[in-house]
Design a protein around this motif. Structure first.
Motif, mmCIF file in Angstrom:
data_model
loop_
_atom_site.group_PDB
_atom_site.id
_atom_site.type_symbol
_atom_site.label_atom_id
_atom_site.label_comp_id
_atom_site.label_asym_id
_atom_site.label_seq_id
_atom_site.Cartn_x
_atom_site.Cartn_y
_atom_site.Cartn_z
ATOM 1 N N ILE A 183 -32.483 -48.427 -18.046
ATOM 2 C CA ILE A 183 -31.315 -48.698 -18.932
ATOM 3 C C ILE A 183 -31.821 -48.712 -20.487
ATOM 4 C CG2 ILE A 183 -29.463 -50.423 -19.393
ATOM 5 C CD1 ILE A 183 -29.612 -51.192 -16.361
ATOM 6 N N PRO A 184 -31.186 -47.922 -21.239
ATOM 7 C CA PRO A 184 -31.516 -48.066 -22.616
ATOM 8 C C PRO A 184 -31.578 -49.425 -23.252
ATOM 9 C CG PRO A 184 -29.878 -46.328 -22.445
ATOM 10 C CD PRO A 184 -30.003 -46.988 -21.069
ATOM 11 N N GLU A 185 -32.552 -49.769 -24.084
ATOM 12 C CA GLU A 185 -32.820 -50.965 -24.640
ATOM 13 C C GLU A 185 -31.552 -51.591 -25.294
ATOM 14 O OE1 GLU A 185 -36.126 -51.645 -26.892
ATOM 15 O OE2 GLU A 185 -37.592 -50.968 -25.456
ATOM 16 N N LYS A 186 -30.770 -50.632 -25.988
ATOM 17 C CA LYS A 186 -29.535 -51.380 -26.950
ATOM 18 C C LYS A 186 -28.331 -51.809 -25.977
ATOM 19 C CE LYS A 186 -27.350 -46.315 -26.633
ATOM 20 N NZ LYS A 186 -26.827 -45.475 -27.701
ATOM 21 N N ARG A 187 -28.472 -51.644 -24.725
ATOM 22 C CA ARG A 187 -27.519 -52.044 -23.666
ATOM 23 C C ARG A 187 -28.086 -53.456 -23.000
ATOM 24 N NH1 ARG A 187 -23.890 -47.391 -21.139
ATOM 25 N NH2 ARG A 187 -23.023 -46.738 -23.091
ATOM 26 N N ASN A 188 -29.416 -53.841 -23.195
ATOM 27 C CA ASN A 188 -29.974 -54.923 -22.589
ATOM 28 C C ASN A 188 -29.208 -56.335 -22.697
ATOM 29 O OD1 ASN A 188 -31.508 -53.136 -21.688
ATOM 30 N ND2 ASN A 188 -33.503 -54.360 -22.300
ATOM 31 N N LYS A 189 -28.808 -56.357 -24.074
ATOM 32 C CA LYS A 189 -28.196 -57.713 -24.481
ATOM 33 C C LYS A 189 -26.956 -57.937 -23.668
ATOM 34 C CE LYS A 189 -27.274 -60.649 -28.501
ATOM 35 N NZ LYS A 189 -27.157 -60.743 -29.806
ATOM 36 N N VAL A 190 -26.134 -56.842 -23.625
ATOM 37 C CA VAL A 190 -24.804 -56.988 -22.866
ATOM 38 C C VAL A 190 -25.098 -57.359 -21.293
ATOM 39 C CG1 VAL A 190 -22.677 -55.757 -22.351
ATOM 40 C CG2 VAL A 190 -23.724 -55.496 -24.618
ATOM 41 N N LEU A 191 -25.952 -56.602 -20.889
ATOM 42 C CA LEU A 191 -26.395 -56.736 -19.444
ATOM 43 C C LEU A 191 -27.184 -58.154 -18.934
ATOM 44 C CD1 LEU A 191 -27.093 -53.324 -18.567
ATOM 45 C CD2 LEU A 191 -25.110 -54.619 -17.591
ATOM 46 N N GLU A 192 -27.475 -58.834 -20.258
ATOM 47 C CA GLU A 192 -28.344 -59.952 -20.002
ATOM 48 C C GLU A 192 -27.941 -61.005 -18.933
ATOM 49 O OE1 GLU A 192 -30.249 -63.084 -22.970
ATOM 50 O OE2 GLU A 192 -30.588 -60.894 -23.440
ATOM 51 N N PRO A 193 -26.572 -61.351 -19.110
ATOM 52 C CA PRO A 193 -26.278 -62.396 -17.730
ATOM 53 C C PRO A 193 -26.239 -61.914 -16.743
ATOM 54 C CG PRO A 193 -24.616 -62.079 -19.600
ATOM 55 C CD PRO A 193 -25.524 -61.000 -19.820
ATOM 56 N N TYR A 194 -26.543 -60.544 -16.499
ATOM 57 C CA TYR A 194 -26.581 -60.076 -15.050
ATOM 58 C C TYR A 194 -27.841 -59.647 -14.539
ATOM 59 C CZ TYR A 194 -21.539 -59.495 -15.894
ATOM 60 O OH TYR A 194 -20.089 -59.707 -16.106
ATOM 61 N N PHE A 195 -28.866 -60.232 -15.162
ATOM 62 C CA PHE A 195 -30.381 -59.813 -14.759
ATOM 63 C C PHE A 195 -30.478 -60.397 -13.235
ATOM 64 C CE2 PHE A 195 -32.531 -59.407 -19.124
ATOM 65 C CZ PHE A 195 -31.605 -58.296 -19.373
ATOM 66 N N GLY A 196 -31.090 -59.706 -12.398
ATOM 67 C CA GLY A 196 -31.222 -60.199 -11.002
ATOM 68 C C GLY A 196 -29.894 -60.251 -10.085
ATOM 69 N N LYS A 197 -28.870 -59.752 -10.581
ATOM 70 C CA LYS A 197 -27.513 -60.004 -9.924
ATOM 71 C C LYS A 197 -27.170 -58.474 -9.562
ATOM 72 C CE LYS A 197 -25.918 -63.944 -12.504
ATOM 73 N NZ LYS A 197 -24.742 -64.674 -12.989
ATOM 74 N N ASP A 198 -25.997 -58.600 -8.390
ATOM 75 C CA ASP A 198 -25.591 -57.296 -8.085
ATOM 76 C C ASP A 198 -24.528 -56.895 -9.061
ATOM 77 O OD1 ASP A 198 -26.942 -57.093 -5.846
ATOM 78 O OD2 ASP A 198 -25.815 -58.328 -4.683
ATOM 79 N N VAL A 199 -24.480 -55.430 -9.319
ATOM 80 C CA VAL A 199 -23.325 -54.793 -10.120
ATOM 81 C C VAL A 199 -23.049 -53.349 -9.439
ATOM 82 C CG1 VAL A 199 -24.341 -55.870 -12.108
ATOM 83 C CG2 VAL A 199 -25.186 -53.760 -11.645
ATOM 84 N N ILE A 200 -22.071 -52.885 -10.257
ATOM 85 C CA ILE A 200 -21.731 -51.475 -9.759
ATOM 86 C C ILE A 200 -22.228 -50.743 -10.961
ATOM 87 C CG2 ILE A 200 -19.740 -49.972 -9.275
ATOM 88 C CD1 ILE A 200 -18.273 -52.608 -8.008
ATOM 89 N N PHE A 201 -22.593 -49.563 -10.768
ATOM 90 C CA PHE A 201 -23.071 -48.571 -11.631
ATOM 91 C C PHE A 201 -22.150 -47.361 -11.478
ATOM 92 C CE2 PHE A 201 -25.413 -44.689 -12.000
ATOM 93 C CZ PHE A 201 -25.888 -44.470 -13.202
ATOM 94 N N GLY A 202 -21.769 -46.945 -12.625
ATOM 95 C CA GLY A 202 -20.598 -45.940 -12.537
ATOM 96 C C GLY A 202 -21.388 -44.738 -13.601
ATOM 97 N N ILE A 203 -21.045 -43.693 -13.163
ATOM 98 C CA ILE A 203 -21.339 -42.455 -14.297
ATOM 99 C C ILE A 203 -20.630 -41.274 -14.058
ATOM 100 C CG2 ILE A 203 -23.143 -41.531 -12.802
ATOM 101 C CD1 ILE A 203 -24.621 -41.124 -15.424
ATOM 102 N N ARG A 204 -19.940 -40.656 -15.021
ATOM 103 C CA ARG A 204 -19.118 -39.266 -14.773
ATOM 104 C C ARG A 204 -20.033 -38.122 -14.231
ATOM 105 N NH1 ARG A 204 -13.835 -40.682 -15.096
ATOM 106 N NH2 ARG A 204 -13.471 -42.208 -16.621
ATOM 107 N N PRO A 205 -19.153 -37.332 -13.665
ATOM 108 C CA PRO A 205 -19.993 -36.192 -13.096
ATOM 109 C C PRO A 205 -20.748 -35.270 -14.182
ATOM 110 C CG PRO A 205 -17.947 -36.291 -12.057
ATOM 111 C CD PRO A 205 -17.654 -37.325 -13.133
ATOM 112 N N GLU A 206 -20.003 -35.132 -15.315
ATOM 113 C CA GLU A 206 -20.727 -34.181 -16.333
ATOM 114 C C GLU A 206 -21.942 -34.939 -16.841
ATOM 115 O OE1 GLU A 206 -17.140 -36.602 -18.463
ATOM 116 O OE2 GLU A 206 -17.472 -35.455 -16.348
#
Length: 364
Positions: free
Chosen positions: A264-287
């Motif tokens: 994951i790009p570093e610029k997004r680490n801060k937003v995801l910090e509360p979820y370190f070590g936790k289950d999440v759902i990853f989503g990405i568009r087909p394009e």
């Protein structure tokens, strides 16, 4: 022309079945708003309450400066176009379009002026002497729209008006309805289950599920910044890909699902910090899923098997799998890819989305 406003509106049927649940919706004057969602989400019920065809259980509906809850449909100054054309078979196109005006005691000249003006706008002037049986499906739908136009209402309501047309006519008619809105500038509320119609026609889209508004936004913002997993999966064709997994911090932040690891790009680490070590759902568009040879900045890779290749002409849809994960990619039509081959798939992680696994709300 008028603003439409719904304040805390609910519709409850017998046995406490709640079709619409406390929705608030403000539709400014001259705006084209599309209500979209799967069958049973409450979109048509909402439209019918605006029209007065369904009684409001709770809340208020305003058209302009008038609260219309207790006003009969014929007195709300709205015009509705249904999925069923509902044309009188024994009347000509001209008579079908003029019938409502005759009932309202308009003069012959006013009726003729309005019918011919609407026919000119819709390109059906040469059909005015025909009866419905001599018309194609697209022509009948134009007549139904014309019958609404001649009334010059404050608000147009469309209830899945293109559902009975073939694919080519649907594309043509949605373009014509959009052009009509630009030309006459009247407030329009349009109901469809087709998210492609919603994305291409609306100034604003209201996504509904189980009688509740999930997101109310401009089409592009809805596509790029969905508020939850449902909206992300519903808007887009094909819809967004999803993958459950865990966020791990191993020098860099990674999303992990079995043997798949995506950086994951570093610029997004801060937003995801509360979820370190936790289950999440990853989503990405087909394009944002593509076949790659080597890693490039912002792209993480993983090996997938190609299950299906769909040649669309201007693009290819590839259906991929790895263990229990299935994805769809939208790739260049010149790409040489074969079924059952193993390919390296690159994910543009700058375009990735993450969702809270408990409530499915977007993290970003």
């Amino acid at each position: 022309m008028a603003r439409v406003e719904l304040k805390n509106v609910s519709k409850v049927y017998d046995k406490n079945i709640k079709a619409v649940d406390s929705i608030d919706l403000d539709i400014p004057d001259k705006e084209f708003v599309v209500l979209v969602g799967p069958s049973g989400c409450g979109k048509s019920t909402t439209l019918r309450m605006i029209a007065g065809l369904e009684e409001v259980t709770l809340g208020d509906i305003w058209i302009g400066d008038t609260r219309v809850n207790d006003i009969a449909p014929k007195d709300r100054d709205i015009a509705m176009v249904f999925q069923n054309y509902a044309l009188y078979p024994h009347m000509t196109v001209y008579q079908n379009m003029s019938f409502g005006l005759k009932l309202r005691k308009f003069s012959k000249k006013e009726i003729d002026d309005r019918v011919r003006e609407a026919a000119e706008i819709l390109g059906i002037t040469d059909l005015l002497d025909r009866k419905p049986k001599a018309l194609s499906g697209g022509q009948r739908q134009r007549v139904a729209v014309g019958r609404a136009i001649v009334r010059k209402p404050k608000v147009f309501l469309f209830d899945e008006p293109l559902s009975n047309l073939d694919a080519k006519l649907r594309v043509q008619m949605r373009t014509e309805i959009s052009r009509l809105h630009t030309k006459i500038g009247t407030t329009m509320v349009y109901v469809t289950h087709d998210q492609v119609e919603a994305m291409t026609m609306g100034d604003r889209i209201v996504v509904m599920r189980d009688g509740v508004i999930q997101q109310n936004d401009a089409p592009l913002n809805l596509y790029e910044h969905p508020k939850n997993k449902f909206v992300a999966g519903f808007i887009g064709s094909p819809g967004m890909n999803f993958m459950p997994g865990v966020l791990e911090k191993n020098g860099s932040l990674e999303f992990k699902n079995n043997n798949i690891k995506l950086t994951i790009p570093e610029k997004r680490n801060k937003v995801l910090e509360p979820y370190f070590g936790k289950d999440v759902i990853f989503g990405i568009r087909p394009e944002d899923v593509n076949i790659v040879n080597d890693s490039s900045p912002g792209v993480s890779t993983a090996a997938f098997s190609v299950d299906v290749v769909e040649q669309m002409g201007n693009e290819i849809f590839i259906h991929l799998s790895s263990n229990d994960i299935s994805l769809v990619g939208r790739i260049n039509p010149e790409t040489n890819v074969k079924v059952n081959s193993i390919v390296k798939i690159g994910f543009d992680m700058n375009k990735a989305h993450f969702f809270n696994i408990k409530n499915e709300e977007a993290i970003f």
